[in-house]
Design a protein around this motif. Structure first.
Motif, PDB file in Angstrom:
ATOM      1  N   ARG A   1       0.733  -1.135   0.095  1.00  0.00           N
ATOM      2  CA  ARG A   1       0.038   0.013   0.120  1.00  0.00           C
ATOM      3  C   ARG A   1       0.814   1.346   0.109  1.00  0.00           C
ATOM      4  O   ARG A   1       0.791   2.152  -0.681  1.00  0.00           O
ATOM      5  CB  ARG A   1      -0.931   0.080   1.414  1.00  0.00           C
ATOM      6  N   LEU A  28       2.550   1.661  -3.489  1.00  0.00           N
ATOM      7  CA  LEU A  28       1.426   2.270  -4.520  1.00  0.00           C
ATOM      8  C   LEU A  28       1.061   3.820  -4.320  1.00  0.00           C
ATOM      9  O   LEU A  28       0.987   4.467  -5.267  1.00  0.00           O
ATOM     10  CB  LEU A  28       0.337   1.580  -4.327  1.00  0.00           C
ATOM     11  N   THR A  53      -5.153  -1.316  -2.749  1.00  0.00           N
ATOM     12  CA  THR A  53      -4.092  -1.969  -3.258  1.00  0.00           C
ATOM     13  C   THR A  53      -4.400  -3.590  -3.157  1.00  0.00           C
ATOM     14  O   THR A  53      -4.084  -4.177  -4.288  1.00  0.00           O
ATOM     15  CB  THR A  53      -3.274  -1.861  -1.754  1.00  0.00           C
TER      16      THR A  53
END
Lengths: 186, 77
Positions: A177, A180, B51
Motif C-alpha cells: 500500500r 503504491l 491495494t
C-alpha cells in the motif's frame, strides 16, 4: 464431473480424468507461480514440476485437504527453493513496524487512481512493488489476499503458524500500500 | 485506569491484520468506533482495500505454448 470422482478415476489410470484435473488447475498454478517467481520461464518450470509431482504422487493423496491446497503447497515449495538462490539483500526488510506504519503515508485515499489493472502503467507499478517483497511475504500475501485462501489454509501451505501468517500478511499489505501511494503521488 | 483511546497507528496495524477477519471482538468494536470518526484511518483503510483489489484483479494468462508443453510433458492430450 465432481472433483472427487475425477481424482478417483485419475488414480485408477484414467487419462481423461487426469487431463481434466490438469486443465482445471493449470491456469491457477501458472498464475500463482508467476506472481511468486516474477518470471515466465521459472513460472512455467514450477508449473511443470508441480503437475509432474501431482501425477507421480496422486495415489498418496488422501483427500484430507483440498487438491488445490496440495498443489499450492508443491508450487510454493518449488518457488521458495528457487528464491533461496537469490541474495536476501535483494528484498526489503519488513521487520520494522515504525517504517511501515508511518504518518508520512497518511495520504488522501483519493490519490488511488480508478485505473483498470489492464493499464500498462499501473501493472508496472504493481510489478515493481511486489518484486521488492521477499518470496516469504509474497507467498503469504498472494495466497491470502489474491487467491483468497483462508488464514488456516495459508498457514498449512506455508508451514507457518496462524499468528505468523497474520503478521507477515499485515506487513506485506502495509508495504504494498505504501509503495503504491508513493508511486501515485509522483 | 483503562486506556480507551487508540492511536491512528494502532488502528492501522489492526486494520491490516483484520481485513477479511472476524471483527466482532470488543477490541475490534473500539477500533471500528475510532475508524468511524477518524478521516486518516478511513483513508488508510480505503487505500489498503484498493491495494488488495488491484493485486487481486491482476491476472497472468497461461500462454498456449506453455499449456501445450505441459500436456506433452505429462503425455496427455
Amino acid at each position: 464431473m465432481e472433483e472427487e470422482k475425477l481424482i478417483l478415476d485419475a488414480k485408477n489410470g484414467d487419462k481423461k480424468a487426469l487431463t481434466e484435473l490438469v486443465k482445471k488447475y493449470e491456469q491457477t498454478i501458472y498464475n500463482f507461480a508467476y506472481k511468486i517467481c516474477r518470471d515466465h520461464d521459472k513460472a512455467e518450470n514450477a508449473m511443470q514440476e508441480t503437475f509432474l509431482s501431482m501425477v507421480k504422487s496422486l495415489h498418496q493423496f488422501d483427500g484430507k485437504s483440498k487438491l488445490s491446497t496440495w498443489l499450492y503447497r508443491i508450487v510454493a515449495n518449488h518457488c521458495m527453493m528457487n528464491a533461496r538462490k537469490k541474495k536476501p539483500s535483494s528484498f526489503v526488510d519488513l521487520e520494522d513496524d515504525e517504517g511501515l506504519f508511518n504518518d508520512k503515508y497518511l495520504y488522501d485515499a483519493s490519490m488511488m487512481p480508478s485505473k483498470d489493472v489492464e493499464n500498462k502503467e499501473l501493472r508496472e507499478i504493481l510489478d515493481k512493488a511486489i518484486s521488492k517483497l521477499s518470496p516469504e511475504y509474497r507467498i503469504v500475501f498472494t495466497l491470502r489476499d489474491v487467491e483468497q485462501l483462508s488464514t488456516e489454509e495459508t498457514a498449512e501451505i506455508t508451514n507457518l503458524s496462524v499468528p505468523a501468517v497474520k503478521s507477515r500478511l499485515h506487513r506485506a499489505r502495509a508495504f504494498l500500500r505504501n509503495e503504491l501511494m508513493e508511486a501515485f503521488s509522483q | 485506569m483503562k486506556k480507551n483511546k487508540v492511536s491512528c497507528k494502532e488502528v492501522m496495524l489492526h486494520v491490516c491484520e483484520s481485513l477479511g477477519e472476524e471483527l466482532n471482538s470488543p477490541k475490534c468494536v473500539t477500533f471500528k468506533m475510532h475508524l468511524e470518526s477518524c478521516t486518516h484511518c478511513q483513508n488508510y483503510f480505503s487505500s489498503l482495500e484498493s491495494t488488495i483489489k488491484y493485486f487481486r484483479q491482476y491476472k497472468i494468462e497461461l500462454p498456449d505454448e506453455s499449456h501445450k508443453k505441459l500436456m506433452t510433458l505429462l503425455s496427455l492430450e
